[in-house]
Design a protein around this motif. Sequence first.
Motif, PDB file in Angstrom:
ATOM      1  N   TRP A  33       8.564 -16.123 -41.772  1.00 30.79           N
ATOM      2  CA  TRP A  33       7.526 -16.411 -40.790  1.00 30.79           C
ATOM      3  C   TRP A  33       8.094 -16.307 -39.384  1.00 30.79           C
ATOM      4  N   VAL A  34       7.318 -15.697 -38.496  1.00 32.54           N
ATOM      5  CA  VAL A  34       7.634 -15.713 -37.076  1.00 32.54           C
ATOM      6  C   VAL A  34       6.427 -16.263 -36.343  1.00 32.54           C
ATOM      7  N   VAL A  35       6.695 -16.922 -35.243  1.00 30.56           N
ATOM      8  CA  VAL A  35       5.625 -17.470 -34.416  1.00 30.56           C
ATOM      9  C   VAL A  35       5.829 -16.953 -33.005  1.00 30.56           C
ATOM     10  N   GLN A  36       4.743 -16.535 -32.379  1.00 35.26           N
ATOM     11  CA  GLN A  36       4.802 -15.918 -31.053  1.00 35.26           C
ATOM     12  C   GLN A  36       3.743 -16.544 -30.167  1.00 35.26           C
ATOM     13  N   LYS A  37       4.077 -16.678 -28.896  1.00 38.09           N
ATOM     14  CA  LYS A  37       3.122 -17.277 -27.970  1.00 38.09           C
ATOM     15  C   LYS A  37       1.917 -16.368 -27.793  1.00 38.09           C
ATOM     16  N   TYR A  38       0.740 -16.954 -27.969  1.00 37.78           N
ATOM     17  CA  TYR A  38      -0.500 -16.196 -27.842  1.00 37.78           C
ATOM     18  C   TYR A  38      -0.861 -16.054 -26.362  1.00 37.78           C
ATOM     19  N   PHE A  95      13.781  -2.602 -35.123  1.00 36.91           N
ATOM     20  CA  PHE A  95      12.843  -2.885 -34.031  1.00 36.91           C
ATOM     21  C   PHE A  95      11.387  -2.669 -34.437  1.00 36.91           C
ATOM     22  N   THR A  96      11.113  -2.200 -35.648  1.00 35.90           N
ATOM     23  CA  THR A  96       9.732  -2.024 -36.097  1.00 35.90           C
ATOM     24  C   THR A  96       9.278  -3.153 -37.018  1.00 35.90           C
ATOM     25  N   THR A  97      10.117  -4.160 -37.219  1.00 32.43           N
ATOM     26  CA  THR A  97       9.706  -5.357 -37.940  1.00 32.43           C
ATOM     27  C   THR A  97       9.524  -6.493 -36.944  1.00 32.43           C
ATOM     28  N   LYS A  98       8.757  -7.492 -37.329  1.00 35.36           N
ATOM     29  CA  LYS A  98       8.477  -8.599 -36.418  1.00 35.36           C
ATOM     30  C   LYS A  98       9.742  -9.351 -36.053  1.00 35.36           C
ATOM     31  N   ILE A 133      -1.817 -22.245 -27.573  1.00 34.34           N
ATOM     32  CA  ILE A 133      -2.111 -21.545 -28.827  1.00 34.34           C
ATOM     33  C   ILE A 133      -0.954 -20.606 -29.146  1.00 34.34           C
ATOM     34  N   TRP A 134      -0.564 -20.603 -30.416  1.00 34.51           N
ATOM     35  CA  TRP A 134       0.483 -19.716 -30.906  1.00 34.51           C
ATOM     36  C   TRP A 134      -0.071 -18.908 -32.071  1.00 34.51           C
ATOM     37  N   ILE A 135       0.520 -17.746 -32.287  1.00 31.23           N
ATOM     38  CA  ILE A 135       0.078 -16.881 -33.378  1.00 31.23           C
ATOM     39  C   ILE A 135       1.212 -16.784 -34.391  1.00 31.23           C
ATOM     40  N   ILE A 136       0.919 -17.116 -35.632  1.00 35.46           N
ATOM     41  CA  ILE A 136       1.918 -17.137 -36.689  1.00 35.46           C
ATOM     42  C   ILE A 136       1.726 -15.910 -37.569  1.00 35.46           C
ATOM     43  N   LYS A 137       2.853 -15.235 -37.884  1.00 37.60           N
ATOM     44  CA  LYS A 137       2.792 -13.960 -38.599  1.00 37.60           C
ATOM     45  C   LYS A 137       3.738 -13.988 -39.793  1.00 37.60           C
ATOM     46  N   PRO A 138       3.247 -13.630 -40.962  1.00 37.10           N
ATOM     47  CA  PRO A 138       4.164 -13.443 -42.100  1.00 37.10           C
ATOM     48  C   PRO A 138       4.909 -12.127 -41.963  1.00 37.10           C
ATOM     49  N   VAL A 139       6.212 -12.165 -42.193  1.00 45.39           N
ATOM     50  CA  VAL A 139       7.044 -10.991 -41.942  1.00 45.39           C
ATOM     51  C   VAL A 139       6.760  -9.870 -42.927  1.00 45.39           C
ATOM     52  N   ALA A 140       6.516 -10.204 -44.175  1.00 44.83           N
ATOM     53  CA  ALA A 140       6.437  -9.189 -45.228  1.00 44.83           C
ATOM     54  C   ALA A 140       5.080  -8.496 -45.301  1.00 44.83           C
ATOM     55  N   MET A 141       4.165  -8.762 -44.369  1.00 48.24           N
ATOM     56  CA  MET A 141       2.835  -8.156 -44.430  1.00 48.24           C
ATOM     57  C   MET A 141       2.580  -7.315 -43.187  1.00 48.24           C
TER      58      MET A 141
END
Length: 619
Positions: free
Chosen positions: A322-327, A117-120, A283-291
Amino acid sequence: MARILVGKAIEMKKIFSIQGPYPVIRAALRARGWIERCMYGSKQQAQKRHSSGTSSLKYNDTLEDAEKEPNPDQLHSLMSRLVKNEMVYFYWTRDAINPNSLQKNQIINHFANAGTFTTKVGLCVNLRNLHWFDTADPGTFFPRCYSLTEEDERQAFIEDFRRTACTSLLRLIVERDQDLHRQKKEINHCSEQSLPSQMIYSALKVCHEYLEKLEHKDIDKTFKTPQTLTQDQWAEFLNSYYLVAHDGVQIKGSKHLVNSCKAMLQQLEKVNPQLGIDGKQNIWIIKPVAMSRGRGIKCVKHLDQILRPVDKYSAITSPSRWVVQKYIEQPFLVHGTKFDIRQWFLVTDWNPLTVWFYKKCYLRFSTQPFSLDTLDSSVHLCNNSIQRHLRPSQQRHWNIPAHNMWLDDQLKAFLAEQGKEALWETVAVPGMKTSIIHALQTVQDQIGSRKNTFELYGADFMLDLSLNPWLIEINTSPTMAPSTSVTAQLCAAVQEDTLRVVLDWRVDCSANTGDFELIYRQAAVDVPQYLGANLIVEGFAVKNTCPLPLLRPSNHSASKSGGPGKVKESTVEKLPPLPKVVLKRAESMTKSRKAMICPTLPSESSVHKPVHNIKVKCK
């Protein structure tokens, strides 16, 4: 003196060890009579020991000097050397320790498998299972999120992006009409930039089918049922939507469809709790998992720009990169500036689940005023690791400090000026508590529930216009660096209060726990005793078995009188004899078939005799 203190600490099992820069923890433990066993293997500890001057002294000389001059640093260094062979009973480390290498009475500050639960990706996936643990809807406190590398998740995100574009278009039509009524102007539909109203009908149809899907009215549809829009039509629709939402292009005849758009938005609001944070830009926010610490995160509002990095690295990277989340396009702002909230909480047990909530929190501001006209990280990302390297804008309000942080008391004062002070205690704080509990419930069976273990986490929240909190992420090993006057005050306090809970309160339930509040303590779940899988069946074997008599085929050529009939000799030419190998193989096959047809059965006497004394035992 050193020997007396060491002997007392060993007797009371007060030997601790720290990995990383945690001077507050070290000082608080020493004040409680604990003695540190230094990890001399690290370069930092070696330099510290060398700088203290004890490494060049002999044992007797060091002991005599410590008794002559009670220098605190020298005394602690000496006591640390005296307990170098003693067992550590309290570990505070930056990284997790393998619990299998510890004894039951050793205390550590990290649980195993906290990454669930502490990773994206972990938080995104596990919150979808909340319905198995609670009736709450994760869509009411966690912006929807997708793992782009998984094919089914990727397709679900594409459908969500298209549907959100439709709802955003309807909102644009309604709000533009409201603005024109306030300004008492007419829309100029004769412009060359205006688009046909067909796209509004398409958006209404997509939203209508979405409502039918939620009510399971699409159950009779099959794969052969034609889609609302084809792939080419969707591409054309999104390009037109970009012109309307991002470039301000008008739509012909939109005035006549305003009421239909309003009615559809009202229906969607009843079933979509995130409609209020979706906004109009999609708008969506894209996040790299490993960072971590905000690296690689960016805001995007075009579908192809979101999918491009996934397509680029899909062949060389692992899944869920990669994960993408609604901004949240409509956040609550302070002086026109975006912020997020760092909220600490402490877990002291997973069975029963025991959660402590810290009453203090702090805000982290961006360096630029909020605007959707630009997607720069200086506007939309509030991570201190990013904003501290940027210069605050001169257009930002003067009441926001240069270090970009506020105490929660300052936020309460601002809300009081806005007439919303009560919402902090009635909406924001209860919402944060509930979100944390639900996030932990979904992973409870995945975390190692070792006793004498605790962990401090840092949750990041944002507030919407109604001050409802939205959980963004949960961090393990949150930074305790005193980077500003705000963190210098709160980080030291939360560390001291953590020790009050895990050391003082566990011995005396009436002990002071500082600003930590016990918000959840689940009823203990009994773990069934392991009996093993060694099952044994005891009893008497069935005796006196005999084979069935062979079945004799009837002789169809016999005479009516029962005598043997005369068999006419065949006039067919006799065939040559078969080879011996073939005859032996045929004979063996015949025997096996007879055994299958005529199985052995018990004798008549044993059939009517019941079998007694059969027992099943578990060992």
